[in-house]
Enzyme design. Structure first.
Site, PDB file in Angstrom:
ATOM      1  N   TYR A   1       0.310  -1.033   0.022  1.00 33.98           N
ATOM      2  CA  TYR A   1       1.540  -1.014   0.821  1.00 33.98           C
ATOM      3  C   TYR A   1       1.186  -1.050   2.299  1.00 33.98           C
ATOM      4  CZ  TYR A   1       5.806   0.877   2.973  1.00 33.98           C
ATOM      5  OH  TYR A   1       6.908   1.076   3.766  1.00 33.98           O
TER       6      TYR A   1
ATOM      7  N   SER B   1       5.647  -0.603   9.075  1.00 31.43           N
ATOM      8  CA  SER B   1       5.662   0.820   8.735  1.00 31.43           C
ATOM      9  C   SER B   1       4.583   1.526   9.535  1.00 31.43           C
ATOM     10  CB  SER B   1       5.383   1.004   7.239  1.00 31.43           C
ATOM     11  OG  SER B   1       5.152   2.366   6.915  1.00 31.43           O
TER      12      SER B   1
END
Length: 250
Positions: A156, A142
């Site tokens: 995350y 990401s």
């Protein structure tokens, strides 16, 4: 078709980017094994769309943080399409919730690591024996793995940063066997992920600050996956490729 006669496995393939990836690979000729986590309806819809596009696929529910579920997925692939897998796409992952360090506990820490990093380890380990020279593994990191993520996304982002490093390590380990390993680092893509976790005004601000002045589409991410899955990227490995409209540069 770039992937005619190939077998591809896509985890987290029931919706959004995972669904777009599964459909794209099928359109390119691959036989696709689709894993989904919770929604059987979403999984069946992905399967329907693949068949509607003229592709061939099977689906199986499973939690990719559990070794027995991963083993079942590998068994499903063998049963459906034989002993060899040519493309593995590790899409499964998630933010779960936005929490500050004061709000996090140890259980939440491990959940984020398991969902986003342990899953990549378990799935890759299970399918590695089925992959030969010329195979391609595409992991999903990401933009958060590069820049630390937005508010409340620390774990995350940390887990996705781990995926990026793990991708580089596996590229070195698997390279002598002719297996390529890359990852994608999507930015703001119009998906249910951001419908759930990102406020509309934040999305609008990010889109306005992006050089291309918009959010990305799941299908645009899937196009990059198809490139990395094919022989067109035969000398590309160990890369974490940004798909973010120019929001951040590596």
């Amino acid at each position: 078709m770039k992937l005619q006669g190939k077998v591809a496995v896509v985890t987290g393939g029931a919706r959004d980017i995972g669904r777009a990836v599964a459909i794209k690979l099928a359109k390119e000729g691959a036989k696709v094994v689709v894993n989904y986590y919770l929604s059987h309806e979403d999984g069946e819809e992905t399967l329907r769309l693949i068949k509607e596009a003229g592709g061939e696929a099977v689906i199986l529910q499973g939690d990719m943080t559990k070794q027995e579920d991963v083993a079942a997925l590998a068994g499903k692939a063998r049963e459906a399409f034989g002993e060899e897998v040519h493309v593995l796409v590790n899409v499964a992952g998630g933010l779960i919730a936005r929490k500050t360090i004061e709000e996090m506990d140890e259980s939440f820490f491990y959940t984020l690591i398991d969902v986003n990093l342990k899953s990549v380890f378990l799935v890759t380990k299970a399918f590695r024996p089925m992959m030969k020279s010329g195979a391609s593994i595409i992991n999903f990191a990401s933009q958060a793995g590069r820049d630390g993520g937005g508010p409340g996304a620390a774990m995350y982002a940390t887990a996705k940063g781990g995926v990026m490093t793990y991708t580089r390590s596996l590229a070195k380990e698997f390279g002598p066997h002719g297996i390529r390993v890359n990852s994608l680092c999507p930015g703001m893509i119009a998906t249910a992920f951001h419908d759930t976790f990102t406020k509309p005004e934040v999305r609008a601000n990010v889109a306005a600050a992006t050089p291309l002045r918009r959010e990305g589409k799941a299908e645009e991410v899937a196009d990059v996956v198809a490139y990395l899955a094919s022989s067109e990227s035969s000398f590309v490995t160990g890369n974490n490729i940004d798909v973010n409209g120019g929001t951040a540069f590596s």
